[in-house]
Write a protein that holds these residues in place. Structure first.
Motif, mmCIF file in Angstrom:
data_model
loop_
_atom_site.group_PDB
_atom_site.id
_atom_site.type_symbol
_atom_site.label_atom_id
_atom_site.label_comp_id
_atom_site.label_asym_id
_atom_site.label_seq_id
_atom_site.Cartn_x
_atom_site.Cartn_y
_atom_site.Cartn_z
ATOM 1 N N LEU A 136 0.815 -1.204 0.000
ATOM 2 C CA LEU A 136 0.000 0.000 0.000
ATOM 3 C C LEU A 136 0.851 1.257 0.000
ATOM 4 O O LEU A 136 0.455 2.293 0.535
ATOM 5 C CB LEU A 136 -0.954 0.012 1.201
ATOM 6 C CG LEU A 136 -1.932 -1.143 1.235
ATOM 7 C CD1 LEU A 136 -2.703 -1.147 2.538
ATOM 8 C CD2 LEU A 136 -2.877 -1.083 0.057
ATOM 9 N N THR A 152 -6.182 9.781 6.353
ATOM 10 C CA THR A 152 -6.734 8.608 5.666
ATOM 11 C C THR A 152 -7.372 9.090 4.365
ATOM 12 O O THR A 152 -7.594 10.291 4.171
ATOM 13 C CB THR A 152 -7.769 7.879 6.539
ATOM 14 O OG1 THR A 152 -8.823 8.796 6.889
ATOM 15 C CG2 THR A 152 -7.126 7.340 7.805
ATOM 16 N N LYS A 168 -6.337 2.794 0.700
ATOM 17 C CA LYS A 168 -5.348 2.817 1.774
ATOM 18 C C LYS A 168 -4.036 3.376 1.228
ATOM 19 O O LYS A 168 -3.451 2.818 0.309
ATOM 20 C CB LYS A 168 -5.148 1.415 2.348
ATOM 21 C CG LYS A 168 -6.363 0.880 3.092
ATOM 22 C CD LYS A 168 -6.089 -0.487 3.700
ATOM 23 C CE LYS A 168 -7.298 -1.010 4.459
ATOM 24 N NZ LYS A 168 -7.039 -2.348 5.058
#
Length: 282
Positions: free
Chosen positions: A41, A205, A233
């Motif tokens: 990620l 986020t 993510k």
């Protein structure tokens, strides 16, 4: 005796075979990168006039294999008769022809002075040929970013610019804000001439609807940004500065149409162009 026409067709076939081999290799490389992306990620986004080569598998312009594979994907390919073709841009429902015009390409040597009120409410409207997207800007947590967008929008800097990159696997973003990007030539290196610091990264986020800055490393924000159309993510390296309040379905529709190259990372099939971008207080 081989005629000149036969020789021309033979050369065209050989060229096609070489390009096909490069495409197969590029597809394999993309698959490996996407596997890495799913595991780590880690993401790299390009903006502001530099190449993003940081920690991960998503780059707007990895000057190495990423840019090469994108260029190869968009490269004309000979047909069986030896005539060149290009990737076919298909109509996307809800998208019209862009308004006539070109980016003004203005450049500045330094970040603009602060003119917004960090305690105020600001909204940005992206009026594209595929529909409008409205964004609530977070001036309190990202004042320099919002100030920069208010300045650039006031200078009509974003008008007629294209969203040059769509990613549909691993991460789910539409990247825009590069005045040098075209509908078919790999872009991702343009910016306003100045850079400014990251903001609002603590605990950042990237759920669906997030609007955040693309960059080429810490403190390299310019004009490029991305719209998150599905929960993604990412490491907290990209300044979140707004939330989509209307038109997320427009971005999702663009994403659903896929890329021009048919890959999971390329130009949007829709020729997404901002007819105008405005920022207003209140």
């Amino acid at each position: 005796m081989v005629s000149s026409e036969q020789r021309r067709r033979q050369l065209a076939r050989e060229k096609y075979e070489r390009q096909l081999e490069r495409r197969v290799a590029a597809a394999a490389a993309r698959k490996r990168r996407n596997a890495v992306l799913g595991a780590s990620l880690a993401v790299v986004l390009l903006a502001g006039g530099g190449t993003l080569i940081a920690t991960g598998a998503f780059s707007s312009d990895d000057k190495g294999d990423k840019k090469a594979s994108a260029a190869q994907s968009a490269q004309p390919v000979p047909t069986g008769a030896g005539e060149p073709t290009t990737p076919t841009r298909k109509p996307v429902e809800g998208c019209a022809a862009p308004a006539p015009g070109a980016p003004n390409g203005k450049q500045w040597q330094a970040e603009p002075p602060m003119t917004i009120d960090p305690s105020g409410s600001y909204a940005m409207t992206l009026d594209s040929n595929c529909g409008k997207v409205t964004i609530a800007l977070d001036a309190a947590k990202a004042p320099h970013t919002v100030n920069s967008f208010a300045f650039l929008a006031g200078e009509q800097y974003f008008d007629h610019t294209k969203c040059h990159r769509l990613t549909t696997e691993g991460i789910y973003v539409l990247q825009c804000g590069d005045p040098t990007a075209s509908a078919t030539v790999p872009g991702g290196s343009g910016g306003p001439g100045y850079k400014f610091a990251d903001e609002n990264l603590t605990g950042a986020t990237y759920p669906a609807g997030t609007v955040a800055m693309a960059n080429s490393g810490p403190g390299t924000n310019g004009s490029q940004f991305f719209l998150v159309y599905k929960d993604t993510k990412l490491p907290p390296n990209y300044t979140p500065f707004g939330k989509v309040t209307g038109g997320l379905d427009v971005v999702q529709k663009i994403a659903a149409a896929g890329t021009l190259e048919g890959s999971s990372d390329g130009h949007p099939m829709a020729d997404v162009t901002f007819n105008s971008v405005t920022v207003a207080k209140g």
